[in-house]
Design a protein around this motif. Structure first.
Motif, PDB file in Angstrom:
ATOM      1  N   LEU A   1       9.889   3.201   0.156  1.00  0.00           N
ATOM      2  CA  LEU A   1       9.639   1.936  -0.545  1.00  0.00           C
ATOM      3  C   LEU A   1      10.691   1.708  -1.626  1.00  0.00           C
ATOM      4  O   LEU A   1      11.201   0.590  -1.782  1.00  0.00           O
ATOM      5  CB  LEU A   1       8.236   1.947  -1.166  1.00  0.00           C
ATOM      6  N   ILE A   2      11.024   2.764  -2.365  1.00  0.00           N
ATOM      7  CA  ILE A   2      12.064   2.649  -3.397  1.00  0.00           C
ATOM      8  C   ILE A   2      13.396   2.267  -2.768  1.00  0.00           C
ATOM      9  O   ILE A   2      14.151   1.448  -3.297  1.00  0.00           O
ATOM     10  CB  ILE A   2      12.180   3.965  -4.195  1.00  0.00           C
ATOM     11  N   LYS A  45       5.212   5.680  -9.921  1.00  0.00           N
ATOM     12  CA  LYS A  45       5.313   4.979 -11.209  1.00  0.00           C
ATOM     13  C   LYS A  45       6.476   3.987 -11.199  1.00  0.00           C
ATOM     14  O   LYS A  45       6.366   2.881 -11.748  1.00  0.00           O
ATOM     15  CB  LYS A  45       5.502   5.987 -12.346  1.00  0.00           C
ATOM     16  N   THR A  46       7.576   4.390 -10.573  1.00  0.00           N
ATOM     17  CA  THR A  46       8.753   3.506 -10.499  1.00  0.00           C
ATOM     18  C   THR A  46       8.401   2.205  -9.780  1.00  0.00           C
ATOM     19  O   THR A  46       8.800   1.112 -10.211  1.00  0.00           O
ATOM     20  CB  THR A  46       9.901   4.219  -9.763  1.00  0.00           C
ATOM     21  N   ILE A  47       7.647   2.326  -8.690  1.00  0.00           N
ATOM     22  CA  ILE A  47       7.243   1.130  -7.938  1.00  0.00           C
ATOM     23  C   ILE A  47       6.272   0.283  -8.757  1.00  0.00           C
ATOM     24  O   ILE A  47       6.389  -0.951  -8.811  1.00  0.00           O
ATOM     25  CB  ILE A  47       6.608   1.539  -6.589  1.00  0.00           C
ATOM     26  N   LEU A  48       5.313   0.936  -9.419  1.00  0.00           N
ATOM     27  CA  LEU A  48       4.338   0.204 -10.225  1.00  0.00           C
ATOM     28  C   LEU A  48       5.012  -0.608 -11.335  1.00  0.00           C
ATOM     29  O   LEU A  48       4.584  -1.717 -11.659  1.00  0.00           O
ATOM     30  CB  LEU A  48       3.318   1.176 -10.829  1.00  0.00           C
ATOM     31  N   LYS A  49       6.082  -0.061 -11.905  1.00  0.00           N
ATOM     32  CA  LYS A  49       6.793  -0.768 -12.977  1.00  0.00           C
ATOM     33  C   LYS A  49       7.478  -2.041 -12.482  1.00  0.00           C
ATOM     34  O   LYS A  49       7.776  -2.936 -13.275  1.00  0.00           O
ATOM     35  CB  LYS A  49       7.825   0.166 -13.612  1.00  0.00           C
ATOM     36  N   VAL A  81       0.865  -1.177   0.000  1.00  0.00           N
ATOM     37  CA  VAL A  81       0.000   0.000   0.000  1.00  0.00           C
ATOM     38  C   VAL A  81       0.902   1.227   0.000  1.00  0.00           C
ATOM     39  O   VAL A  81       1.782   1.360   0.863  1.00  0.00           O
ATOM     40  CB  VAL A  81      -0.933   0.045   1.230  1.00  0.00           C
ATOM     41  N   ILE A  82       0.724   2.116  -0.964  1.00  0.00           N
ATOM     42  CA  ILE A  82       1.511   3.347  -1.048  1.00  0.00           C
ATOM     43  C   ILE A  82       0.668   4.500  -0.506  1.00  0.00           C
ATOM     44  O   ILE A  82      -0.461   4.712  -0.947  1.00  0.00           O
ATOM     45  CB  ILE A  82       1.941   3.652  -2.498  1.00  0.00           C
ATOM     46  N   THR A  83       1.222   5.247   0.446  1.00  0.00           N
ATOM     47  CA  THR A  83       0.524   6.392   1.032  1.00  0.00           C
ATOM     48  C   THR A  83       1.388   7.647   0.890  1.00  0.00           C
ATOM     49  O   THR A  83       2.613   7.547   0.833  1.00  0.00           O
ATOM     50  CB  THR A  83       0.215   6.163   2.524  1.00  0.00           C
ATOM     51  N   PRO A  84       0.781   8.829   0.875  1.00  0.00           N
ATOM     52  CA  PRO A  84       1.574  10.060   0.707  1.00  0.00           C
ATOM     53  C   PRO A  84       2.306  10.508   1.961  1.00  0.00           C
ATOM     54  O   PRO A  84       3.296  11.235   1.864  1.00  0.00           O
ATOM     55  CB  PRO A  84       0.525  11.097   0.290  1.00  0.00           C
ATOM     56  N   PHE A 112      -1.317   1.853 -16.064  1.00  0.00           N
ATOM     57  CA  PHE A 112      -0.946   0.738 -15.179  1.00  0.00           C
ATOM     58  C   PHE A 112      -2.110  -0.173 -14.770  1.00  0.00           C
ATOM     59  O   PHE A 112      -1.887  -1.139 -14.042  1.00  0.00           O
ATOM     60  CB  PHE A 112      -0.279   1.277 -13.912  1.00  0.00           C
ATOM     61  N   MET A 113      -3.314   0.097 -15.241  1.00  0.00           N
ATOM     62  CA  MET A 113      -4.452  -0.708 -14.806  1.00  0.00           C
ATOM     63  C   MET A 113      -5.140  -1.360 -15.996  1.00  0.00           C
ATOM     64  O   MET A 113      -5.147  -0.814 -17.103  1.00  0.00           O
ATOM     65  CB  MET A 113      -5.439   0.141 -14.007  1.00  0.00           C
TER      66      MET A 113
END
Length: 468
Positions: free
Chosen positions: A131-132, A167-171, A75-78, A197-198
């Protein structure tokens, strides 16, 4: 939908929801849970406080298995505060299934996070930069087994400059990974993200930018700048909020309000962008636990706060835009409860009310600034209500012997009056004037703080990564 039973959830998840007190789904849960349980991608438009964490939390937990191994959901949060809150909520949902979540974010010792990851949590909730760090630099998180990724408050990820990191994480996610995105608004960059991405996402709850906050009673108090603080103090005496947030426009304003309210005897804490993470965590812990009932905050510092039980919001300074107003007051009136929002408006700012009303979809009702006499009367009324509550609860029966002894030789009215005198704290109604900043200076300070907040601040600073 009348019950979560209609979703045919596993017995451990049903037990968790019962323990959390959830019986029926909120609108966003009713829309999202069935789609997500089937494994489909989805985009959900939902304000903070509508139950979106549970909306994605239920399917995330159901799709995870309890055997320790690689990370199964991200889960990515700001913000770090939101990461902590989401992680805690997921741990509650996954309690009986044996699913654990770990929050990772900038400002926390990276070695502590590495140690936490060694216990192999099934879910990781984190801010993009950290996360990165773990996925690409430290290689302490593998995404090979990830089944689901959730982007929470996607518009805030965009606003705070984290879109590229996201976007980097989604890739790096497996092609079969389910993607869920939740956002209060749907600006074009977020829509472009969904297209890239979806896979044919279900668009749930998508609506115009205008929002409605019917569970919140909205008022404004018209007062000159120098009269606003006195009006706030008197309202606090009369309304006696159980848990309240006072919003100031800048960190300078937050500091002034904190110092002035402290002198008045209020147990308050301030929250602004310059606080160290440990101090922020301490402030939020005290506020959540109710040891402090009044929090003074800037918009920037309050991003991502999701605290249940806030009864009142006070906008000491008028928000600069209607969306900011809705985000502020939306921190009360949650989970089916009602809330109160009061905005202090100078005569020159009164013209701004119409824009706020149009955006919020509700009239903001004028409220007269209380007088000293009304504030004192409010204190007396509260004391009376507290005594009547104590009588009804019968907790006071253990003092009946002492009461009878006092009444034996004294007039009943005199005894009660003396007791009330000990209970009622005489309010300090002496006038306090805060610094009146020129509008231009206020605007520039606010802009500077917002710009600072948009810089990715969740990188590991001051920590040396372990050698490989």
């Amino acid at each position: 939908m009348t019950s979560f039973d209609a979703y045919h959830l596993s017995e451990p998840v049903r037990r968790s929801l019962e323990k959390m007190g959830f019986a029926t789904p909120t609108p966003i849960q009713e829309l999202a849970v069935p789609v997500a349980l089937k494994g489909g991608d989805l985009v959900g438009q939902a304000q903070t406080g509508t139950g979106k964490t549970v909306a994605f939390g239920i399917p995330v937990i159901e799709h995870c298995n309890a055997s320790p191994g690689q990370v199964q959901a991200v889960v990515i949060t700001p913000t770090r505060e939101l990461a902590i809150q989401v992680s805690e909520e997921l741990n509650r949902i996954g309690e009986f299934k044996g699913i654990r979540s770990l929050a990772i974010y900038g400002g926390q010792d990276v070695h502590r996070q590495i140690h936490g990851l060694k216990s192999r949590p099934q879910i990781v909730v984190g801010t993009p930069g950290r996360l990165i760090d773990h996925v690409l630099r430290l290689k302490t998180i593998s995404l090979d087994a990830c089944r689901t990724i959730v982007l929470d408050e996607a518009d805030k990820l965009l606003e705070m400059g984290f879109l590229q990191d996201t976007k980097t994480i989604l890739k790096k996610m497996p092609e079969t990974c389910q993607v869920m995105l939740f956002s209060a608004t749907m600006p074009e960059p977020i829509l472009e993200l969904t297209r890239t991405f979806m896979k044919e996402p279900a668009m749930l709850g998508i609506k115009a930018d205008k929002v409605s906050v019917p569970a919140i009673a909205q008022y404004y108090v018209e007062a000159e700048e120098k009269q606003k603080f006195d009006a706030l103090v008197r309202l606090l005496l009369i309304q006696a909020p159980e848990l309240a947030i006072v919003f100031g426009r800048t960190k300078k304003r937050v500091t002034e309000l904190y110092e002035a309210l402290t002198k008045k005897g209020y147990p308050v804490r301030g929250l602004h962008g310059d606080l160290e993470q440990a101090e922020r965590d301490s402030v939020m812990k005290q506020f959540k636990e109710g040891s402090i009932r009044l929090l003074i905050a800037t918009d920037v510092a309050a991003r991502g706060l999701d605290i249940s039980g806030v009864t009142h919001i006070y906008n000491f300074d008028v928000p600069q835009d209607p969306e900011g107003y809705v985000h502020r007051i939306g921190r009360t009136g949650r989970a089916g409860k009602t809330g109160v929002a009061v905005t202090f408006v100078t005569p020159a700012e009164k013209r701004l009310l119409k824009n706020l009303e149009q955006y919020a979809g509700q009239r903001i009702v004028p409220l007269k600034a209380p007088t000293d006499q009304e504030a004192v009367a409010g204190q007396k009324q509260m004391a009376k209500e507290e005594i009547l509550k104590a009588i009804e609860s019968r907790d006071s029966q253990r003092y009946i012997d002492l009461a009878e002894e006092l009444l034996k030789d004294n007039d009943p009215a005199s005894v009660l009056a003396a007791a009330l005198g000990m209970i009622i704290k005489e309010p300090d109604l002496r006038t306090v004037e805060l610094t009146e900043m020129p509008p231009g200076k206020v605007k520039s300070e606010e802009k500077l703080e917002v710009e600072r907040s948009k810089k990715p601040r969740d990188r590991s600073r001051g920590h040396k990564y372990p050698r490989k």
